[in-house]
Design a protein around this motif. Structure first.
Motif, PDB file in Angstrom:
ATOM      1  N   GLU A  91      13.087  37.370  20.322  1.00 30.94           N
ATOM      2  CA  GLU A  91      13.928  36.755  19.296  1.00 30.94           C
ATOM      3  C   GLU A  91      13.579  35.278  19.117  1.00 30.94           C
ATOM      4  O   GLU A  91      13.200  34.599  20.076  1.00 30.94           O
ATOM      5  CB  GLU A  91      15.400  36.899  19.691  1.00 30.94           C
ATOM      6  N   LYS A  96      22.274  37.763  15.605  1.00 32.41           N
ATOM      7  CA  LYS A  96      20.905  37.883  15.104  1.00 32.41           C
ATOM      8  C   LYS A  96      20.831  38.629  13.787  1.00 32.41           C
ATOM      9  O   LYS A  96      21.691  39.449  13.471  1.00 32.41           O
ATOM     10  CB  LYS A  96      20.031  38.563  16.154  1.00 32.41           C
ATOM     11  N   THR A 145      13.190  38.807  14.256  1.00 32.63           N
ATOM     12  CA  THR A 145      14.601  38.661  14.614  1.00 32.63           C
ATOM     13  C   THR A 145      14.901  37.197  14.869  1.00 32.63           C
ATOM     14  O   THR A 145      14.244  36.548  15.692  1.00 32.63           O
ATOM     15  CB  THR A 145      14.950  39.493  15.865  1.00 32.63           C
ATOM     16  N   LEU A 156      18.037  34.177  15.503  1.00 33.40           N
ATOM     17  CA  LEU A 156      19.421  33.908  15.894  1.00 33.40           C
ATOM     18  C   LEU A 156      20.049  32.963  14.879  1.00 33.40           C
ATOM     19  O   LEU A 156      19.487  31.913  14.561  1.00 33.40           O
ATOM     20  CB  LEU A 156      19.467  33.283  17.287  1.00 33.40           C
TER      21      LEU A 156
END
Length: 292
Positions: A83, A117, A289, A291
């Motif tokens: 991520e 996310k 992905t 955040l």
């Protein structure tokens, strides 16, 4: 335990920030988080630092810097499952603004800790990824001048834009997409994945990071008065009302400059000299992905 690796550009935003490993650790309890941090020393250093960090199997890698630093880190994360976190430390911070990531360091660290996310698209111009935008018109010259300015501030950007508007010479160009062939001498060929360029300016205020498409803006050669009008619309996020701008939603396109050998481009606010006169641009849907 969640392993978070921070890649920090210490000179982002003219080095006005004071983000450090010690400061970061205050927000992440040691019994729940493993924290590591590296610092970039030069342009493109974040690429090698991210590659090394990936060998340690982190859950999250956080790009701490401007859009250029974020581009370098994010480009390495596509296809890894790791991520991306963002601490916006640059001067423009266009991608972070689109994602509603706070520019306040403490609040953006809380975003990382909360770990909410989304999946976003990435654009690609030849072998280079972009997440905000790319262009092969006057914006490439603007960024080149901006990179050589004394300080990366809004005034420096405006000064670079004004100087470029007098110097830029449009080149014969052919744009191909959706079975269309558009010959043009462009003032601007701008392809955007997000709705902000930075400094709250936008050519594509309706662009989305999650729609699987890119927003293409084609603007032909302009008179002096038309250039002033375009600048006004960019500052007011109203380019859709500028009559000479063509707007298209695309997934793939090709831009060729038959009279050139190399192509000056800007990719996420960084200048590139591409060793080709043909640029193939496409979107890769939902490959990263982030955040938020």
């Amino acid at each position: 335990m969640t392993y978070i690796h921070f890649i920090i550009n210490p000179v982002s935003g003219d080095g006005r920030h004071s983000l450090s490993d010690l400061y970061i650790r205050q927000f992440f309890p040691a019994d729940r988080f493993k924290i590591r941090a590296d610092y970039t020393l030069r342009k493109k250093h974040a690429l090698s630092l991210t590659a090394s960090a990936l060998e340690q199997n982190p859950d999250i890698i956080v790009a701490c810097g401007g859009d250029g630093t974020i581009n370098e880190v994010a480009s390495c994360l596509i296809g890894t499952g790791v991520e991306l976190g963002i601490i916006p430390l640059g001067s423009g911070n266009g991608l972070a603004s689109h994602l509603n990531i706070p520019h306040d360091i403490e609040k953006s660290l809380e975003v990382i800790r909360d770990r909410r996310k989304i999946r976003i698209d990435a654009g690609r111009i030849n072998q280079h990824y972009f997440f905000s935008n790319a262009g092969v018109g006057i914006d490439a010259m603007v960024i080149k001048k901006y990179e050589h300015s004394a300080g990366r501030m809004l005034f420096s950007y405006i000064r670079a834009a004004v100087a470029s508007s007098f110097e830029y010479k449009a080149q014969p160009t052919v744009v191909y997409f959706d079975d269309r062939v558009i010959p043009i001498r462009p003032f601007m060929v701008f392809v955007s994945n997000s709705n902000e360029m930075g400094y709250s300016m936008s050519l594509t205020p309706d662009a989305m990071l999650t729609d699987g498409r890119l927003n293409l803006v084609l603007i032909p050669e302009l008179s002096f008065i038309e250039k002033i009008a375009l600048g006004y619309h960019i500052l007011n996020r109203s380019v859709s009302r500028f009559k000479k701008a063509q707007h298209h939603l695309v997934q793939n396109l090709c831009v060729e400059m038959p009279n050139r050998i190399f192509t000056d481009a800007q990719i996420d606010g960084e200048h590139y000299k591409l060793r080709t006169n043909s640029c193939r641009i496409s979107v890769a849907p939902a490959v990263l992905t982030v955040l938020v």
